[in-house]
Design an enzyme around this catalytic site. Sequence first.
Site, PDB file in Angstrom:
ATOM      1  CB  CYS A  77      -1.004  -0.047   1.132  1.00 14.05           C
ATOM      2  SG  CYS A  77      -2.399   1.030   0.835  1.00 14.05           S
ATOM      3  CG  HIS A 167      -3.184  -2.926   3.981  1.00 11.19           C
ATOM      4  ND1 HIS A 167      -2.207  -2.250   4.659  1.00 11.19           N
ATOM      5  CD2 HIS A 167      -3.896  -1.993   3.329  1.00 11.19           C
ATOM      6  CE1 HIS A 167      -2.319  -0.962   4.439  1.00 11.19           C
ATOM      7  NE2 HIS A 167      -3.338  -0.764   3.629  1.00 11.19           N
ATOM      8  CD  GLU A 169      -0.071  -4.878   6.012  1.00 16.78           C
ATOM      9  OE1 GLU A 169      -0.081  -5.545   4.952  1.00 16.78           O
ATOM     10  OE2 GLU A 169      -0.216  -3.652   6.039  1.00 16.78           O
TER      11      GLU A 169
END
Length: 192
Positions: A77, A167, A169
């Site tokens: 991002c 994302h 994560e």
Amino acid sequence: MTTIGVLGMQGAIREHVHMLEALGANTLVVRSVDDLNRIDGLVLPGGESTAMRRLLDRYELLEPLRENAELPMFGTCAGLILLATEVEGYDAHLRKIPMTVKRNAFGRQVDSFEVDLTVNGIDEAVEAVFIRAPQVASVEASVEVLAEVEEAIVAVRYDKYMACSFHPELTDDLSMHRYFLDMVEATKRQLA
Ligand code: GLN
């Protein structure tokens, strides 16, 4: 053992550390030039690219990262924005991947969304969370496009760099991190 740094300026730092540790890597939150000598690869997390840029300047990390030609990097991002050679309307940051990115490109109406994404080189669909995400408006021919959403490029690989506008994560899906770790280990073997 492989040590992966996570750029510790701002944004989703801890989430990346958890994912990398789940894959068995050593991690280091990177805040200084010295830290760069102790890692085999670097993750640039999501957050706010303009805020990260200010902090990169303040911590005197911008030039060392620009000049470092050896370290594999993975930007998510805002991290993807940091890696681009061109950012529409802004000064570019680390200038590693020859591509032009457009910030907040999905528009306000679709501020955030989630899709199951097909990514080149990964067998199973990747769970992709987009939050005020950038798009890659154009790439040079040498850049490999890894994924698209409705014809917008959202993941790329170039040399020892990879970047995605979502994302990984923020999910339990370790596949993008595993892909990066494999890339780092391959680079390490080449250098050895
Ligand atoms: N909109 C942010 C930027 O332009 C990126 C958003 C994110 O990292 N979730 O830097």
